[in-house]
Design a protein around this motif. Structure first.
Motif, PDB file in Angstrom:
ATOM      1  N   ARG A   1      90.177 -31.642  70.862  1.00  0.00           N
ATOM      2  CA  ARG A   1      89.679 -30.561  70.045  1.00  0.00           C
ATOM      3  C   ARG A   1      88.159 -29.715  70.325  1.00  0.00           C
ATOM      4  NH1 ARG A   1      94.404 -28.791  68.281  1.00  0.00           N
ATOM      5  NH2 ARG A   1      96.073 -30.926  67.608  1.00  0.00           N
ATOM      6  N   ALA A   2      88.252 -28.088  69.677  1.00  0.00           N
ATOM      7  CA  ALA A   2      86.998 -27.619  69.823  1.00  0.00           C
ATOM      8  C   ALA A   2      87.005 -26.167  68.810  1.00  0.00           C
ATOM      9  CB  ALA A   2      87.179 -26.821  70.893  1.00  0.00           C
ATOM     10  N   VAL A   3      85.842 -26.464  67.986  1.00  0.00           N
ATOM     11  CA  VAL A   3      85.917 -24.786  67.740  1.00  0.00           C
ATOM     12  C   VAL A   3      85.088 -24.091  67.444  1.00  0.00           C
ATOM     13  CG1 VAL A   3      84.721 -24.669  64.976  1.00  0.00           C
ATOM     14  CG2 VAL A   3      85.760 -26.994  65.293  1.00  0.00           C
ATOM     15  N   VAL A   4      85.840 -22.973  67.587  1.00  0.00           N
ATOM     16  CA  VAL A   4      85.246 -21.720  68.013  1.00  0.00           C
ATOM     17  C   VAL A   4      84.781 -20.625  67.302  1.00  0.00           C
ATOM     18  CG1 VAL A   4      86.334 -19.792  70.337  1.00  0.00           C
ATOM     19  CG2 VAL A   4      86.046 -22.703  70.333  1.00  0.00           C
ATOM     20  N   THR A   5      84.076 -19.963  68.012  1.00  0.00           N
ATOM     21  CA  THR A   5      83.624 -18.437  66.847  1.00  0.00           C
ATOM     22  C   THR A   5      83.126 -17.511  68.159  1.00  0.00           C
ATOM     23  OG1 THR A   5      81.720 -19.000  66.135  1.00  0.00           O
ATOM     24  CG2 THR A   5      83.083 -19.758  65.024  1.00  0.00           C
ATOM     25  N   LEU A   6      84.315 -15.964  67.478  1.00  0.00           N
ATOM     26  CA  LEU A   6      84.057 -15.039  69.107  1.00  0.00           C
ATOM     27  C   LEU A   6      82.703 -13.631  67.645  1.00  0.00           C
ATOM     28  CD1 LEU A   6      87.206 -14.792  71.198  1.00  0.00           C
ATOM     29  CD2 LEU A   6      84.556 -15.804  71.613  1.00  0.00           C
ATOM     30  N   ARG A   7      81.872 -13.578  68.156  1.00  0.00           N
ATOM     31  CA  ARG A   7      81.368 -12.517  67.208  1.00  0.00           C
ATOM     32  C   ARG A   7      82.224 -13.008  65.726  1.00  0.00           C
ATOM     33  NH1 ARG A   7      83.425 -10.156  71.239  1.00  0.00           N
ATOM     34  NH2 ARG A   7      85.105  -9.715  70.453  1.00  0.00           N
ATOM     35  N   GLY A   8      81.891 -14.269  65.157  1.00  0.00           N
ATOM     36  CA  GLY A   8      81.659 -14.766  63.725  1.00  0.00           C
ATOM     37  C   GLY A   8      83.275 -14.986  63.225  1.00  0.00           C
ATOM     38  N   GLU A   9      83.966 -14.511  63.864  1.00  0.00           N
ATOM     39  CA  GLU A   9      85.562 -14.708  63.752  1.00  0.00           C
ATOM     40  C   GLU A   9      85.886 -16.084  64.228  1.00  0.00           C
ATOM     41  OE1 GLU A   9      89.987 -12.806  64.900  1.00  0.00           O
ATOM     42  OE2 GLU A   9      88.339 -12.036  65.941  1.00  0.00           O
ATOM     43  N   PRO A  10      86.550 -17.313  63.433  1.00  0.00           N
ATOM     44  CA  PRO A  10      86.533 -18.003  63.480  1.00  0.00           C
ATOM     45  C   PRO A  10      89.114 -18.447  64.959  1.00  0.00           C
ATOM     46  CG  PRO A  10      86.564 -18.953  61.423  1.00  0.00           C
ATOM     47  CD  PRO A  10      86.303 -17.008  62.115  1.00  0.00           C
ATOM     48  N   LEU A  11      87.796 -19.166  66.068  1.00  0.00           N
ATOM     49  CA  LEU A  11      89.629 -19.465  66.312  1.00  0.00           C
ATOM     50  C   LEU A  11      90.674 -20.918  65.977  1.00  0.00           C
ATOM     51  CD1 LEU A  11      89.099 -17.496  69.927  1.00  0.00           C
ATOM     52  CD2 LEU A  11      89.443 -16.817  68.089  1.00  0.00           C
ATOM     53  N   PRO A  12      91.351 -20.559  65.384  1.00  0.00           N
ATOM     54  CA  PRO A  12      92.382 -21.214  64.381  1.00  0.00           C
ATOM     55  C   PRO A  12      93.075 -22.008  65.641  1.00  0.00           C
ATOM     56  CG  PRO A  12      93.298 -19.485  63.918  1.00  0.00           C
ATOM     57  CD  PRO A  12      92.724 -19.440  64.804  1.00  0.00           C
ATOM     58  N   GLY A  13      92.602 -23.787  65.950  1.00  0.00           N
ATOM     59  CA  GLY A  13      93.524 -24.647  66.582  1.00  0.00           C
ATOM     60  C   GLY A  13      93.507 -24.588  67.641  1.00  0.00           C
ATOM     61  N   CYS A  14      92.084 -24.883  67.368  1.00  0.00           N
ATOM     62  CA  CYS A  14      92.001 -25.217  69.615  1.00  0.00           C
ATOM     63  C   CYS A  14      92.149 -25.743  70.117  1.00  0.00           C
ATOM     64  CB  CYS A  14      90.209 -24.394  69.434  1.00  0.00           C
ATOM     65  SG  CYS A  14      90.168 -22.535  69.459  1.00  0.00           S
ATOM     66  N   ARG A  15      92.119 -26.449  71.427  1.00  0.00           N
ATOM     67  CA  ARG A  15      92.961 -27.646  72.036  1.00  0.00           C
ATOM     68  C   ARG A  15      92.530 -28.238  73.740  1.00  0.00           C
ATOM     69  NH1 ARG A  15      97.382 -25.537  69.924  1.00  0.00           N
ATOM     70  NH2 ARG A  15      98.959 -25.481  71.745  1.00  0.00           N
ATOM     71  N   VAL A  16      92.233 -29.024  74.342  1.00  0.00           N
ATOM     72  CA  VAL A  16      91.713 -28.767  75.617  1.00  0.00           C
ATOM     73  C   VAL A  16      93.662 -28.792  76.354  1.00  0.00           C
ATOM     74  CG1 VAL A  16      91.145 -30.019  76.853  1.00  0.00           C
ATOM     75  CG2 VAL A  16      89.653 -29.809  75.006  1.00  0.00           C
ATOM     76  N   VAL A  17      93.369 -27.828  76.723  1.00  0.00           N
ATOM     77  CA  VAL A  17      95.659 -27.845  77.725  1.00  0.00           C
ATOM     78  C   VAL A  17      95.542 -28.070  79.027  1.00  0.00           C
ATOM     79  CG1 VAL A  17      96.528 -26.185  75.667  1.00  0.00           C
ATOM     80  CG2 VAL A  17      95.316 -25.566  76.928  1.00  0.00           C
ATOM     81  N   ALA A  18      93.739 -28.037  79.372  1.00  0.00           N
ATOM     82  CA  ALA A  18      93.935 -28.231  80.978  1.00  0.00           C
ATOM     83  C   ALA A  18      92.753 -28.817  81.876  1.00  0.00           C
ATOM     84  CB  ALA A  18      94.755 -26.936  81.398  1.00  0.00           C
ATOM     85  N   HIS A  19      92.966 -29.261  82.605  1.00  0.00           N
ATOM     86  CA  HIS A  19      90.292 -29.218  83.377  1.00  0.00           C
ATOM     87  C   HIS A  19      91.498 -28.611  84.690  1.00  0.00           C
ATOM     88  CE1 HIS A  19      90.571 -32.651  80.946  1.00  0.00           C
ATOM     89  NE2 HIS A  19      89.341 -32.571  81.188  1.00  0.00           N
ATOM     90  N   GLY A  20      90.556 -27.444  85.119  1.00  0.00           N
ATOM     91  CA  GLY A  20      90.184 -27.234  86.619  1.00  0.00           C
ATOM     92  C   GLY A  20      89.798 -27.178  87.734  1.00  0.00           C
ATOM     93  N   SER A  21      89.427 -26.177  88.109  1.00  0.00           N
ATOM     94  CA  SER A  21      89.120 -26.826  89.860  1.00  0.00           C
ATOM     95  C   SER A  21      87.463 -27.517  89.283  1.00  0.00           C
ATOM     96  CB  SER A  21      89.250 -25.605  90.624  1.00  0.00           C
ATOM     97  OG  SER A  21      88.411 -24.568  90.813  1.00  0.00           O
ATOM     98  N   GLN A  22      86.817 -27.106  88.558  1.00  0.00           N
ATOM     99  CA  GLN A  22      85.786 -27.501  87.971  1.00  0.00           C
ATOM    100  C   GLN A  22      85.589 -28.726  87.453  1.00  0.00           C
ATOM    101  OE1 GLN A  22      83.674 -23.577  86.887  1.00  0.00           O
ATOM    102  NE2 GLN A  22      83.276 -22.621  88.170  1.00  0.00           N
ATOM    103  N   ALA A  23      86.212 -29.489  87.654  1.00  0.00           N
ATOM    104  CA  ALA A  23      86.340 -30.844  86.531  1.00  0.00           C
ATOM    105  C   ALA A  23      87.412 -31.319  88.030  1.00  0.00           C
ATOM    106  CB  ALA A  23      86.681 -30.020  85.246  1.00  0.00           C
ATOM    107  N   PHE A  24      86.470 -32.544  88.363  1.00  0.00           N
ATOM    108  CA  PHE A  24      87.693 -33.174  88.283  1.00  0.00           C
ATOM    109  C   PHE A  24      87.712 -34.995  88.016  1.00  0.00           C
ATOM    110  CE2 PHE A  24      88.354 -36.731  91.869  1.00  0.00           C
ATOM    111  CZ  PHE A  24      89.832 -36.861  92.074  1.00  0.00           C
ATOM    112  N   ARG A  25      88.885 -35.556  87.611  1.00  0.00           N
ATOM    113  CA  ARG A  25      88.565 -37.321  87.296  1.00  0.00           C
ATOM    114  C   ARG A  25      89.097 -38.386  88.090  1.00  0.00           C
ATOM    115  NH1 ARG A  25      89.737 -37.121  80.962  1.00  0.00           N
ATOM    116  NH2 ARG A  25      91.787 -36.185  82.026  1.00  0.00           N
ATOM    117  N   ALA A  26      88.236 -39.618  87.746  1.00  0.00           N
ATOM    118  CA  ALA A  26      89.110 -40.455  88.804  1.00  0.00           C
ATOM    119  C   ALA A  26      89.162 -41.595  87.784  1.00  0.00           C
ATOM    120  CB  ALA A  26      88.670 -40.152  89.892  1.00  0.00           C
ATOM    121  N   THR A  27      89.781 -42.546  87.823  1.00  0.00           N
ATOM    122  CA  THR A  27      89.076 -44.458  87.816  1.00  0.00           C
ATOM    123  C   THR A  27      90.337 -45.278  88.665  1.00  0.00           C
ATOM    124  OG1 THR A  27      91.548 -43.904  86.298  1.00  0.00           O
ATOM    125  CG2 THR A  27      89.567 -43.448  85.633  1.00  0.00           C
TER     126      THR A  27
END
Length: 349
Positions: free
Chosen positions: A123-149
């Protein structure tokens, strides 16, 4: 939905029990803080102009990002332009800089301290120009992110923007370097770099892969060559195999389906699954973790249909409640596997 948050400590512990080896307790991963910590520690020698910029002037391309966030009905992305991390909100881009935080990793826009991004695991806490955005959560990783195990020996790889980290569970190998741009070839992406211990090459092939311990399917097969050794494993996000297309069910628990009936599934990036259950429409939550897939209680419409369809609907919804994992067959078919081994088999439309 909970996107996969790889807990390498628990993976190592299970492997250690199998082989009577002690595990390395330093292997607990929280995905988003790691992404941002890399940027917080990295030098930015050739940074673009600071502050707010219109999309398209410079910065990350719309389809290139590291992490996608959903804040209620708004979608934001965090990505890289060279070494610079940026937050996209609609048609605006904000150049971010790290600021002190008690926990996680916190950033603010360089020209607007009232615009902030603070990671908290998935999850994340995001504000835009002082306005809090509720309920922020990670929903996807894009082409600039890659994980492997991988397992035996246990290892992990994480690439976010310009940084690459490769480590083994026993601590014998630790590489943290700039990754450079991957090279695309037929059905594969390759990262190559010069580490302190010699050249390191990562090859991610477009071939489905199943984790050898959990059975979890992944969209990529991964090979890492380093110091004369080849490490094999799986990469990418399992959610990518589920989300997007509508799946049309062909079989429920080995009994087939009623001729001409329609049973479907669609997994969204908002953690919801919905579709046709034979007679009624249904929707509910799903959770995808490093251990498997579970489906929550489904809400349905209240129509009445022929008895055969109503019976099939009850079988389908009852089996969905018992799903514990999923598989992708070689021909692309999806199988939702219940705790007793029964399956719901579907194909993408």
């Amino acid at each position: 939905m909970r996107l996969i948050s790889t807990d390498f400590e628990s993976r190592s512990r299970r492997l250690s029990m199998m082989r009577s080896r002690a595990c390395d307790r330093s292997w607990h991963i929280w995905v988003l803080p790691f992404v941002l910590a890399l940027s917080a520690c990295a030098a930015v020698p050739d940074a673009p102009p600071a502050g707010r910029v219109l999309a398209g002037e410079h910065g990350v391309r719309e389809e290139a990002f590291a992490v996608k966030l959903r804040c209620d009905d708004r979608v934001l992305t965090v990505g890289y332009a060279g070494d610079r991390m940026q937050l996209r909100a609609g048609d605006e881009l904000f150049a971010l800089r790290p600021v002190p935080a008690a926990s996680g990793a916190k950033f603010e826009a360089e020209a607007d301290p009232a615009t902030t991004f603070w990671s908290r695991g998935e999850r994340a806490v995001v504000t835009l120009r002082g306005e809090p955005l509720p309920g922020c959560r990670v929903v996807a990783h894009g082409s600039q992110a890659f994980r492997a195990t991988g397992n035996e020996p246990g290892w992990r790889l994480e690439i976010y923007g310009p940084q690459l980290r490769f480590e083994t569970a026993d601590g014998s190998v630790r590489v943290f370097r700039r990754s450079g741009e991957p090279v695309a070839s037929a059905g594969a992406m390759t990262w190559s770099l010069q580490a302190a211990g010699g050249p390191l090459t990562v090859t991610a092939s477009d071939a489905h892969c199943a984790d050898t311990m959990t059975g979890m399917p992944y969209p990529k097969s991964v090979r890492i060559d380093y110091q004369g050794r080849a490490y094999q494993g799986c990469g990418g996000e399992p959610a990518a195999l589920l989300q997007g297309p509508e799946w049309r069910v062909e079989d429920i628990g080995g009994a087939g389906i009623v001729d001409g009936s329609r049973v479907t599934l669609r997994f969204g990036d908002d953690g919801r699954v919905a579709g046709a259950a034979s007679c009624n429409r249904y929707s509910g939550a799903y959770e995808l973790t490093g251990e498997g897939l579970t489906l929550g209680r489904m809400l349905t419409t209240k129509m009445a249909c022929a008895p055969a369809l109503m019976q099939q609907e009850q079988r389908f919804l009852g089996l969905m409640a018992q799903v514990r994992r999923f598989e992708i067959a070689a021909d692309g078919a999806l199988a939702l596997v219940a705790s007793d081994g029964r399956r719901i088999v579907a194909r993408g439309n």
